[in-house]
Design a protein around this motif. Structure first.
Motif, PDB file in Angstrom:
ATOM      1  N   ASP A 175       8.979  13.366 -10.276  1.00 22.56           N
ATOM      2  CA  ASP A 175       8.942  12.179  -9.114  1.00 22.56           C
ATOM      3  C   ASP A 175       7.557  12.264  -8.442  1.00 22.56           C
ATOM      4  N   GLU A 176       6.646  11.359  -9.242  1.00 25.39           N
ATOM      5  CA  GLU A 176       5.189  11.321  -8.422  1.00 25.39           C
ATOM      6  C   GLU A 176       5.049  11.069  -7.115  1.00 25.39           C
ATOM      7  N   ILE A 177       5.798  10.137  -6.618  1.00 25.77           N
ATOM      8  CA  ILE A 177       6.011   9.852  -5.176  1.00 25.77           C
ATOM      9  C   ILE A 177       6.139  10.839  -4.327  1.00 25.77           C
ATOM     10  N   GLY A 178       7.384  11.770  -4.901  1.00 25.75           N
ATOM     11  CA  GLY A 178       7.758  13.146  -4.155  1.00 25.75           C
ATOM     12  C   GLY A 178       6.484  14.082  -4.013  1.00 25.75           C
TER      13      GLY A 178
ATOM     14  N   ARG B  49      13.144   5.274   1.091  1.00 24.96           N
ATOM     15  CA  ARG B  49      11.699   5.441   1.480  1.00 24.96           C
ATOM     16  C   ARG B  49      11.286   4.348   2.175  1.00 24.96           C
ATOM     17  N   GLU B 150       5.288   1.033  -6.390  1.00 23.22           N
ATOM     18  CA  GLU B 150       6.294   1.783  -5.681  1.00 23.22           C
ATOM     19  C   GLU B 150       5.367   2.992  -4.827  1.00 23.22           C
ATOM     20  N   HIS B 151       4.588   3.586  -5.527  1.00 22.03           N
ATOM     21  CA  HIS B 151       3.901   4.717  -5.090  1.00 22.03           C
ATOM     22  C   HIS B 151       2.975   4.392  -3.994  1.00 22.03           C
ATOM     23  N   ALA B 154       5.158   3.613  -0.606  1.00 21.26           N
ATOM     24  CA  ALA B 154       5.407   4.836  -0.174  1.00 21.26           C
ATOM     25  C   ALA B 154       4.563   5.540   0.419  1.00 21.26           C
ATOM     26  N   THR B 155       3.238   5.638  -0.240  1.00 24.58           N
ATOM     27  CA  THR B 155       2.215   6.880   0.550  1.00 24.58           C
ATOM     28  C   THR B 155       0.816   6.116   0.834  1.00 24.58           C
ATOM     29  N   LEU B 159      -2.409   8.255  -7.422  1.00 28.17           N
ATOM     30  CA  LEU B 159      -2.750   9.685  -8.006  1.00 28.17           C
ATOM     31  C   LEU B 159      -3.832   8.987  -9.407  1.00 28.17           C
TER      32      LEU B 159
END
Lengths: 196, 467
Positions: A175-178, B49, B150-151, B154-155, B159
């Motif tokens: 899980d990349e977000i994790g 999240r 989504e990434h 959430a963050t 990456l």
């Protein structure tokens, strides 16, 4: 995401260059709000005739390729839009790996995030594998992620490159977000430092 | 160390970078639309999240909105559901939304710069490949998939691997009748649709410097059509003038301070790009695509190519496929090809300067009887401005349809589509098979060329038409 270690599967050759995401999943199917239900529309405009019947000319519809899970195609596979519906459609149809001489940038990223392995091999190797798939009914390949190799039925192995992080994520179904959230203090520090 | 603009922006946004990990890059602005986001919000909910920075996130509806009367109910129930879902998600996660009834609604890549959200030195992402548009103001902007949306939600990070840098320098003066669209189509014709694969292109040179910000957006917009991750142009006085006074741009002293910072962004003298291509603006002619990708392009004075003359078997086959799909014969002069439809719009060419240029061409003329032509402004603000200038009257009097803002027939997710076999002169960015409607045949051109084509019913050299 499901972990990917190795996969053995039937190979189907799609002998075209620059296969774009509009062909992989035409826009009329992008209105769903779910992640599922795209496989039946994969390559819709090539795969079906006007009346909705399967187009017998299209390679995926040849009975000998029923159940194929490894796709071979030409350069710049997946060019065009950033729609992740393209790898979703490929995956939901049953593809685990795509072999091509090159991939479009965003599409390749989207594949990794959905457990589909985009494998870049030299154009000569792709041509050889495609010929073999045409010639031999039931032609299967083994795709090994740990070893970074594509193994032919006669034992010939072709190695390929993959980034260490992408490999790690695929092997572990990460899980990349994790992953990123474990560095939340760094993110907060960056925000504070830059007054964001 | 001397750095390129890309390297400066990259370095300034690194949250974390170590040798054996993929770098974590901070994202300043996240633009969201209805088509690629629902599954990302669903992912957040499933994992319990939150959106980290709703204040750095902006949403609009553009891809599947109807461009007809907005007071009527939306007939396409699945599209309506997708719009409703975006509204619910924005409400739940507290994200500002310019919905279908908002006076600011429009194509996400038109409203970002228009509202002053797009600024030099920013990292900007959106779930749309034409996010490269925002690079026109000196931002690092690129398209991402839904997992990455989504990434970022959430963050507020991604990456990212660092990209190669590719300088495309266009020197000299553009000839009469040749536009920013012709520059970028000509570049793609030169390097091919994978010629910039994964690279960040910086457009430089006197011909690029001479372009307005809206013209620069047209160039950067189509970077993805050469496979590039992003396209960018260094900010200069033209950029600062454009940004001044926009709703979200810095004001007063803050603006002056920002300009001082932005002036540090351009590539240092002597910094090295991984690759450089130099083109002469004087040699660029009005462009028309003949095939099924943007690299299949030629001068308007050219002809449909012969597959037999292609360099490789793959190219030959691809050309044969394309000509069969486009129903064109090798050797046909481009100006012999007639069209059924004309579309002026899309994130490539739907801004006020595009509409002014097209209106100038059609003024006092009529759309050919055989042609159905439409203009779709890029945003409600563009539409209001055009109407204030009377452009809508010019278009309507000539026989064009005048529509509400959205992506429309660029990708035909809404009811604006080509019928099978119809041929269209389009100011959009992609001529893929079925892009504008199943069986539809798309030729990409500049707004001026599209307008002239609407009048004559076939492709025409704008340099002769206007002189």
């Amino acid at each position: 995401m499901e972990a990917f270690k190795e996969h053995v599967g039937l190979v189907v050759p799609l002998d075209r260059i620059n296969v774009d995401t509009d062909q992989i999943i035409p826009k009329q199917f992008l209105k769903r709000i779910e992640r599922t239900g795209f496989g039946e529309f994969l390559f819709n405009d090539w795969r079906y005739l006007e009346n909705g019947d399967p187009n017998p000319e299209f390679v995926l519809n040849h009975p000998r390729y029923t159940g194929a899970s490894i796709l071979i195609s030409g350069v710049n596979f997946g060019c065009g839009s950033s729609r992740e519906h393209a790898p979703w459609a490929l995956q939901q149809y049953g593809f685990k790996a795509i072999l091509a001489p090159s991939f479009a940038d965003i599409f390749r990223n989207n594949c990794y995030k959905n457990g589909i392995l985009p494998i870049t091999l030299h154009a000569d190797v792709i041509a050889t594998l495609s010929k073999a798939a045409h010639k031999t009914e039931g032609y299967r390949l083994m795709v090994d992620l740990e070893e970074q190799s594509v193994v032919c039925p006669d034992g010939t192995a072709h190695t390929y490159e993959i980034g260490d992080f992408e490999k790690y994520c695929m092997l572990n179904g990460l899980d990349e977000i994790g992953w990123t959230l474990q560095y939340e203090t760094d993110i907060t520090a960056f925000e504070n430092q830059n007054r964001l | 160390m001397k750095k390129t603009m890309y390297e400066k922006i990259w370095d300034a946004h690194l949250v974390r970078s170590s040798a054996d990990e993929v770098p974590i890059l901070y994202i300043d602005t996240h633009l969201v639309h209805e088509v690629t986001s629902p599954q990302a919000f669903e992912g957040l909910r499933l994992n319990n999240r939150k959106v980290r920075r709703p204040d750095l996130t902006f949403a609009t509806m553009d891809h599947n909105v109807p461009t007809t009367d907005r007071s009527l109910p939306i007939k396409d129930l699945i599209a309506a559901k997708q719009m409703e879902t975006l509204a619910q998600n924005c409400s739940e996660f507290d994200i500002p939304l310019y919905d279908i009834n908002s006076p600011e609604q429009g194509i996400v890549h038109v409203i970002g710069p228009e509202l002053g959200i797009t600024q030099p030195g920013k990292t900007i992402v959106c779930g749309d490949s034409h996010t490269s548009t925002h690079g026109a103001l000196g931002a690092l902007a690129f398209g991402i998939g839904t997992s990455e949306i989504e990434h970022v939600l959430a963050t507020q990070c991604l990456l990212q691997h660092k990209s190669e840098t590719f300088e495309i320098r266009v020197d000299g003066t553009l000839p009469f009748g040749v536009t920013a669209k012709d520059i970028i189509l000509s570049i793609i014709g030169h390097i091919g649709i994978d010629g910039g694969n994964g690279a960040v292109i910086e457009y430089t040179g006197s011909a690029i410097r001479a372009l307005s910000i809206e013209e620069r957006m047209t160039v950067c917009n189509m970077s993805i059509e050469a496979g590039a991750r992003a396209g960018m142009i260094a900010p200069d006085d033209t950029t600062y003038e454009y940004i001044a006074g926009k709703r979200f741009s810095p004001k007063d002293e803050a603006f002056d301070a920002a300009v001082e910072q932005w002036k540090q962004l351009p590539t240092d003298d002597g910094a090295k790009y991984d690759r450089t291509l130099i083109l002469d603006a004087a040699e660029i002619a009005p462009q028309v695509t003949w095939g099924t990708n943007p690299g299949m392009v030629t001068d308007v004075t050219g002809q449909v190519p012969d597959p037999a003359e292609m360099a490789s078997t793959d190219e030959k086959q691809a050309t044969e496929h394309a000509l069969a799909y486009m129903d064109l014969k090798p050797g046909t002069p481009m100006t012999d090809i007639s069209v059924d439809r004309v579309f002026i719009g899309s994130c490539t060419n739907s801004r006020i300067s595009d509409l002014r240029a097209a209106a100038e061409v059609v003024k006092g003329r009529k759309v050919a009887d055989t042609v159905n032509a439409m203009v779709v402004p890029g945003s409600q603000a563009v539409k209001r401005q055009a109407e204030a200038e009377g452009l809508h009257d010019v278009f309507r009097t000539a026989g064009f349809e005048w529509r509400e803002a959205g992506c429309s027939m660029c990708l035909g997710m809404n009811p604006d589509t080509l019928m099978p076999g119809q041929r269209c002169a389009s100011t959009s960015n992609r001529n893929f098979e079925g892009r504008q409607g199943k069986g539809g045949r798309t030729h990409l051109v500049s707004p001026q060329m599209a307008a002239a084509t609407a009048v004559t019913g076939r492709f025409v050299d704008i340099r002769e038409f206007s002189s």
